[in-house]
Design an enzyme around this catalytic site. Sequence first.
Site, PDB file in Angstrom:
ATOM      1  N   LYS A   1      47.343  49.040  31.764  1.00 55.02           N
ATOM      2  CA  LYS A   1      46.312  48.805  32.606  1.00 55.02           C
ATOM      3  C   LYS A   1      46.745  49.528  33.970  1.00 55.02           C
ATOM      4  O   LYS A   1      48.017  49.611  34.396  1.00 55.02           O
ATOM      5  CB  LYS A   1      45.735  47.441  32.734  1.00 55.02           C
ATOM      6  CG  LYS A   1      46.798  46.496  33.587  1.00 55.02           C
ATOM      7  CD  LYS A   1      46.378  45.117  34.016  1.00 55.02           C
ATOM      8  CE  LYS A   1      47.501  44.509  34.648  1.00 55.02           C
ATOM      9  NZ  LYS A   1      47.047  43.051  35.176  1.00 55.02           N
TER      10      LYS A   1
ATOM     11  N   LYS B   1      49.185  48.228  40.488  1.00 51.94           N
ATOM     12  CA  LYS B   1      49.855  48.756  41.645  1.00 51.94           C
ATOM     13  C   LYS B   1      51.180  48.585  41.388  1.00 51.94           C
ATOM     14  O   LYS B   1      52.018  49.414  42.174  1.00 51.94           O
ATOM     15  CB  LYS B   1      49.498  47.780  42.878  1.00 51.94           C
ATOM     16  CG  LYS B   1      49.757  46.243  42.525  1.00 51.94           C
ATOM     17  CD  LYS B   1      48.971  45.471  43.502  1.00 51.94           C
ATOM     18  CE  LYS B   1      48.649  43.958  42.648  1.00 51.94           C
ATOM     19  NZ  LYS B   1      47.495  43.551  43.013  1.00 51.94           N
TER      20      LYS B   1
ATOM     21  N   LYS C   1      57.659  38.641  32.308  1.00 53.06           N
ATOM     22  CA  LYS C   1      58.769  39.103  33.517  1.00 53.06           C
ATOM     23  C   LYS C   1      59.860  38.268  33.105  1.00 53.06           C
ATOM     24  O   LYS C   1      60.986  38.928  33.415  1.00 53.06           O
ATOM     25  CB  LYS C   1      58.164  38.828  34.704  1.00 53.06           C
ATOM     26  CG  LYS C   1      59.256  39.001  35.875  1.00 53.06           C
ATOM     27  CD  LYS C   1      58.781  39.342  37.183  1.00 53.06           C
ATOM     28  CE  LYS C   1      59.964  39.909  37.811  1.00 53.06           C
ATOM     29  NZ  LYS C   1      59.542  39.584  39.374  1.00 53.06           N
TER      30      LYS C   1
HETATM   31  P1  TYM Z   1      44.698  40.991  41.210  1.00 56.89           P
HETATM   32  O1  TYM Z   1      45.116  40.943  42.696  1.00 56.89           O
HETATM   33  O2  TYM Z   1      45.837  41.324  40.355  1.00 56.89           O
HETATM   34  O3  TYM Z   1      43.346  41.760  40.833  1.00 56.89           O
HETATM   35  C1  TYM Z   1      42.233  41.512  41.736  1.00 56.89           C
HETATM   36  C2  TYM Z   1      41.136  41.814  40.678  1.00 56.89           C
HETATM   37  O4  TYM Z   1      41.092  43.054  40.134  1.00 56.89           O
HETATM   38  C3  TYM Z   1      41.046  43.040  38.595  1.00 56.89           C
HETATM   39  N1  TYM Z   1      41.872  44.263  38.132  1.00 56.89           N
HETATM   40  C4  TYM Z   1      41.457  45.060  37.047  1.00 56.89           C
HETATM   41  N2  TYM Z   1      40.214  45.133  36.575  1.00 56.89           N
HETATM   42  C5  TYM Z   1      40.019  46.454  35.663  1.00 56.89           C
HETATM   43  N3  TYM Z   1      41.005  47.003  35.395  1.00 56.89           N
HETATM   44  C6  TYM Z   1      42.118  46.993  35.937  1.00 56.89           C
HETATM   45  N4  TYM Z   1      43.286  47.836  35.716  1.00 56.89           N
HETATM   46  C7  TYM Z   1      42.462  45.780  36.772  1.00 56.89           C
HETATM   47  N5  TYM Z   1      43.571  45.319  37.707  1.00 56.89           N
HETATM   48  C8  TYM Z   1      43.283  44.460  38.421  1.00 56.89           C
HETATM   49  C9  TYM Z   1      41.594  41.715  38.204  1.00 56.89           C
HETATM   50  O5  TYM Z   1      40.971  41.338  36.974  1.00 56.89           O
HETATM   51  C10 TYM Z   1      40.975  40.716  39.320  1.00 56.89           C
HETATM   52  O6  TYM Z   1      39.866  40.430  39.298  1.00 56.89           O
HETATM   53  N6  TYM Z   1      45.473  36.210  40.108  1.00 56.89           N
HETATM   54  C11 TYM Z   1      44.465  37.168  40.808  1.00 56.89           C
HETATM   55  C12 TYM Z   1      44.157  36.728  42.104  1.00 56.89           C
HETATM   56  C13 TYM Z   1      43.801  35.513  42.360  1.00 56.89           C
HETATM   57  C14 TYM Z   1      42.510  35.173  41.836  1.00 56.89           C
HETATM   58  C15 TYM Z   1      42.410  33.741  42.349  1.00 56.89           C
HETATM   59  C16 TYM Z   1      41.333  35.714  41.258  1.00 56.89           C
HETATM   60  C17 TYM Z   1      44.542  34.541  42.934  1.00 56.89           C
HETATM   61  N7  TYM Z   1      43.481  33.439  43.152  1.00 56.89           N
HETATM   62  C18 TYM Z   1      41.319  33.010  42.392  1.00 56.89           C
HETATM   63  C19 TYM Z   1      40.152  34.706  41.260  1.00 56.89           C
HETATM   64  C20 TYM Z   1      40.066  33.333  41.655  1.00 56.89           C
HETATM   65  C21 TYM Z   1      45.238  38.337  40.460  1.00 56.89           C
HETATM   66  O7  TYM Z   1      46.201  38.670  40.515  1.00 56.89           O
HETATM   67  O8  TYM Z   1      44.360  39.424  40.609  1.00 56.89           O
END
Ligand code: TYM
Length: 332
Positions: free
Chosen positions: A195, A198, A112
């Site tokens: 990927k 959103k 970014k």
């Molecule tokens: P986030 O909110 O972007 O995504 C949530 C979960 O969905 C998975 N994911 C995907 N898996 C497969 N294909 C895709 N296209 C795809 N897009 C999203 C992500 O791998 C994730 O498991 N940083 C994290 C949120 C977070 C978190 C944590 C996770 C904050 N604190 C502590 C685990 C533990 C995130 O932005 O995920």
Amino acid sequence: HPRVLSGMQPSADSLHLGNYLGALVNWVKVQEDFEAYYFIPDLHAITVAQDPADLTKRTRVAAAQYIAAGIDPERSTLFVQSHIPEHTQLTWILTCLTGMGEAARMTQFKDKSAREGTDATGVGLFTYPMLMAADILLYQPHGVPVGDDQRQHIELTRTLAQRFNHRYGETFVVPVGFYPETGARIYDLQEPTSKMSKSAVSPNGLINILDEPKVTAKRIKSAVTDAGTEVSYDRENKPGVSNLLDIYASVTDRSVEQLVADYEGKMYGHLKVDLAEAVTQRLEPVRTRALELLDDPAELDRILALGAEKARSVAAPVLDEVYQKTGFLPVG
Ligand code: TYM
């Protein structure tokens, strides 16, 4: 019981199929064998500007979707990140253990800031990985069920846990990522080399849990496919069809090999029609249940309040230990 913990940002009106197949399905599975903590990282969501009313709404929407997908709030602890002040408190300590360069190499910030410049990229995005490490380490989980895109964050979490343990004495469990066998990386339907996310360029690339089935079916039927007509799995040369096969395998019990054999000699159109049916069938009960739960926001808030109490009873003593080991003078 060993523990697991994970979360999904409440930064859209619905979770998408990547969230569902990459993470949520696995969460439901592992809650059988682990003491599970699932939370809604609203503090992470504000690293990008959020409309306040939307953020409130989307936090409940996320909770409803967790439960609708099969997270049982009686068995697993379901809570909101901002309800537990220990997350931000531990973040500071971990931030002080992280190198500037180490944080600047995290791809989310690096990409970014390279694209939009360091002034358009918030410090919140820079410290995002330390907040995520704090989320995890406060609960001493053995596993963190996430999709493939979180690997770098999990690696940093492990590094910071080991660094703290080395400097101050054994404190944190060093966790591992639990990545699913299928669905770990779902791609955009319109741009099958990016990927599913959103922040997709076109909404047509996304499948949302809360979309009407006919919207989902239409998006699958107009997914970008590749030159040629033969259904085969080839990530390099046929990213569109390969993504559809991955999705298909993830929402059914069939393997990619089996699907390729079943569709031998058939056109892409056949595959899409059947896939649209399989996906909408799979998501429909989740959507319906989530909408029902959202009819009673007071009940959702009650579940989240109970979850916060349970979560805090785990996180608070861990933070106390960290404060003590760090050498902060206890309140006299
Ligand atoms: P986030 O909110 O972007 O995504 C949530 C979960 O969905 C998975 N994911 C995907 N898996 C497969 N294909 C895709 N296209 C795809 N897009 C999203 C992500 O791998 C994730 O498991 N940083 C994290 C949120 C977070 C978190 C944590 C996770 C904050 N604190 C502590 C685990 C533990 C995130 O932005 O995920």
